[in-house]
Motif scaffolding. Structure first.
Motif, PDB file in Angstrom:
ATOM      1  N   GLN A 133      23.212 -18.038  52.631  1.00 28.06           N
ATOM      2  CA  GLN A 133      21.901 -18.178  53.276  1.00 28.06           C
ATOM      3  C   GLN A 133      22.039 -18.186  54.792  1.00 28.06           C
ATOM      4  O   GLN A 133      21.221 -17.594  55.516  1.00 28.06           O
ATOM      5  N   LEU A 134      23.072 -18.875  55.280  1.00 27.03           N
ATOM      6  CA  LEU A 134      23.322 -18.881  56.731  1.00 27.03           C
ATOM      7  C   LEU A 134      23.633 -17.477  57.221  1.00 27.03           C
ATOM      8  O   LEU A 134      23.151 -17.056  58.283  1.00 27.03           O
ATOM      9  N   ALA A 136      22.621 -14.662  55.959  1.00 26.19           N
ATOM     10  CA  ALA A 136      21.377 -13.884  55.965  1.00 26.19           C
ATOM     11  C   ALA A 136      20.518 -14.225  57.182  1.00 26.19           C
ATOM     12  O   ALA A 136      19.938 -13.335  57.817  1.00 26.19           O
ATOM     13  N   ARG A 137      20.465 -15.519  57.520  1.00 29.10           N
ATOM     14  CA  ARG A 137      19.664 -15.932  58.687  1.00 29.10           C
ATOM     15  C   ARG A 137      20.284 -15.391  59.976  1.00 29.10           C
ATOM     16  O   ARG A 137      19.560 -14.909  60.870  1.00 29.10           O
ATOM     17  N   GLN A 140      19.427 -11.750  60.363  1.00 30.25           N
ATOM     18  CA  GLN A 140      18.038 -11.558  60.809  1.00 30.25           C
ATOM     19  C   GLN A 140      17.927 -11.746  62.319  1.00 30.25           C
ATOM     20  O   GLN A 140      17.232 -10.985  63.006  1.00 30.25           O
ATOM     21  N   ILE A 141      18.617 -12.757  62.836  1.00 28.86           N
ATOM     22  CA  ILE A 141      18.552 -13.024  64.273  1.00 28.86           C
ATOM     23  C   ILE A 141      19.178 -11.872  65.064  1.00 28.86           C
ATOM     24  O   ILE A 141      18.613 -11.395  66.055  1.00 28.86           O
ATOM     25  N   SER A 155      20.325 -18.625  69.400  1.00 27.54           N
ATOM     26  CA  SER A 155      19.662 -18.822  68.111  1.00 27.54           C
ATOM     27  C   SER A 155      20.671 -18.920  66.977  1.00 27.54           C
ATOM     28  O   SER A 155      20.528 -19.746  66.070  1.00 27.54           O
ATOM     29  N   VAL A 159      21.353 -22.313  64.417  1.00 25.97           N
ATOM     30  CA  VAL A 159      21.345 -22.404  62.954  1.00 25.97           C
ATOM     31  C   VAL A 159      22.734 -22.790  62.432  1.00 25.97           C
ATOM     32  O   VAL A 159      22.853 -23.490  61.421  1.00 25.97           O
TER      33      VAL A 159
END
Length: 392
Positions: A133-134, A136-137, A140-141, A155, A159
């Protein structure tokens, strides 16, 4: 001591590095199960070694997806393996002689699988899913078209830091001796085209704390294991670097070879007289490292026993480094004013130093040799006086 250091692996799929395992002749663990929807695919069993994953076995899956591997069980500490088809990976740990069962489907086996067996494998799965999940985030950034390079960096680190705080509080500090806590330290993500360790003491000196917590725990529960030695040296090297950086910030230049090192996780706290006391400064003495709460029931009797011990052995080289976890600073200073040994207090509010030494119940003791090594912890100490005398 042989020095071992971790390397950062370039593959996005490799989430941790370790040292090779020591196998116990004759004892075997078994990993078996089914990987559906992968006929004619090669399933690899790989051991996670210091220089990257090492293939130890493989099988070409048939239509029913059944597989079974067996390997020598680890002898001195948990060992880490992974199942892999292409870039789809399932990480797991082997704690003893056991059977581990895995069921999954390709090509989603890395995120959708069941695993039974092994003390830490359910938690390792949870950590792996959190890491995905990290990842994937972070992706996205990085791919956001309206963010500057600086904004992307800030950013991503935001996270990552949130992830680290959760992993430390919910996993590592709760039980640093577990294989899952070791596994957590070596997870990573791809940022742009670069692999980044999530916990990296070279980038963030605060990451020394979780490394230290696991290292100390492994020193005590898995003494002389190569993994524990590796972790221990990572933490020590990070602290050495910190001292050099601090000196440079003050306009000083220090030769790295002259920086003091020790085979112990250092504690640096202020004593009851306002003097900074460093545990590693006691090299050459046998040290009783004692975590204590003066407000606790039975404290007075324990302090009296320690006084007798100190009076008997201090002239032979015994020192006591006592870490108080009392909330009240004035009360602590009053209680320790007449004590002849080193009395410091961890005022962090979270018992950080106690976490590093896995002091889960108080009072608790560790014996440190003249060479600055923790040689006995609560599991090894049978008779405090005779165990101290054996080191003098």
């Amino acid at each position: 001591m042989k020095r071992l250091f971790f390397s950062i692996l370039s593959s996005a799929a490799v989430l941790m590095t370790t040292v090779g395992f020591l196998a116990c002749q004759g004892n075997q663990f078994k990993i078996e199960g089914h990987i559906a929807d992968a006929p004619d695919s090669v399933l690899y069993l790989e051991n996670m070694a210091l220089d990257g994953p090492q293939k130890v076995d493989s099988v070409t899956l048939t239509a029913d997806g059944a597989f079974a591997f067996s390997q020598a069980a680890p002898a001195d500490a948990p060992e880490f393996y992974r199942l892999r088809i292409g870039q789809q990976i399932i990480n797991f740990a082997v704690d003893s002689i056991e059977t581990i069962t895995v069921k999954a489907s390709y090509p989603t086996m890395a995120s959708d699988y069941t695993i039974e067996g092994g003390e830490s494998n359910a938690v390792i799965k949870q950590l792996s899913l959190m890491q995905q999940q990290l990842q994937a985030r972070a992706r996205q950034i990085v791919n956001a078209p309206d963010l500057s390079a600086k904004a992307v960096e800030d950013s991503v680190m935001s996270v990552v830091n949130t992830f680290k705080k959760q992993v430390m509080s919910d996993f590592i500090y709760k039980d640093p001796k577990k294989a899952s806590s070791y596994f957590a330290l070596f997870q990573g993500i791809i940022v742009g085209n670069a692999y980044m360790m999530i916990f990296d003491p070279r980038r963030d000196i605060d990451d020394t704390k979780p490394f230290s917590a696991v290292a100390t725990s492994w020193d005590l529960y898995y003494p002389k294991s190569l993994r524990g030695e590796n972790l221990h040296n990572i933490a020590i090297e990070a602290m050495k670097t910190k001292r050099i950086v601090q000196a440079e910030s003050e306009g000083l230049t220090i030769d790295a070879s002259k920086v003091k090192e020790a085979d112990i996780i250092d504690i640096v706290l202020t004593d009851n007289k306002g003097v900074t006391r460093r545990l590693t400064d006691l090299k050459g003495k046998v040290v009783l490292l004692d975590f204590h709460i003066f407000a606790a029931e039975g404290s007075a009797a324990r302090i009296l026993a320690l006084r007798e011990l100190y009076n008997k052995y201090h002239d032979r080289g015994l020192e006591i480094y006592q870490v108080s976890l009392d909330d009240d600073d004035h009360f602590w200073k009053t209680q320790t004013a007449a004590l002849p040994w080193i009395s410091v207090r961890d005022a962090s509010g979270s018992g950080t130093q106690a976490y590093l030494y896995q002091a889960q119940s108080l009072p608790i003791d560790y014996i440190v040799s003249r060479e600055n090594m923790v040689v006995m912890g609560p599991r090894q100490i049978k008779n405090l006086e005779s165990d101290i005398a054996s080191q003098l």
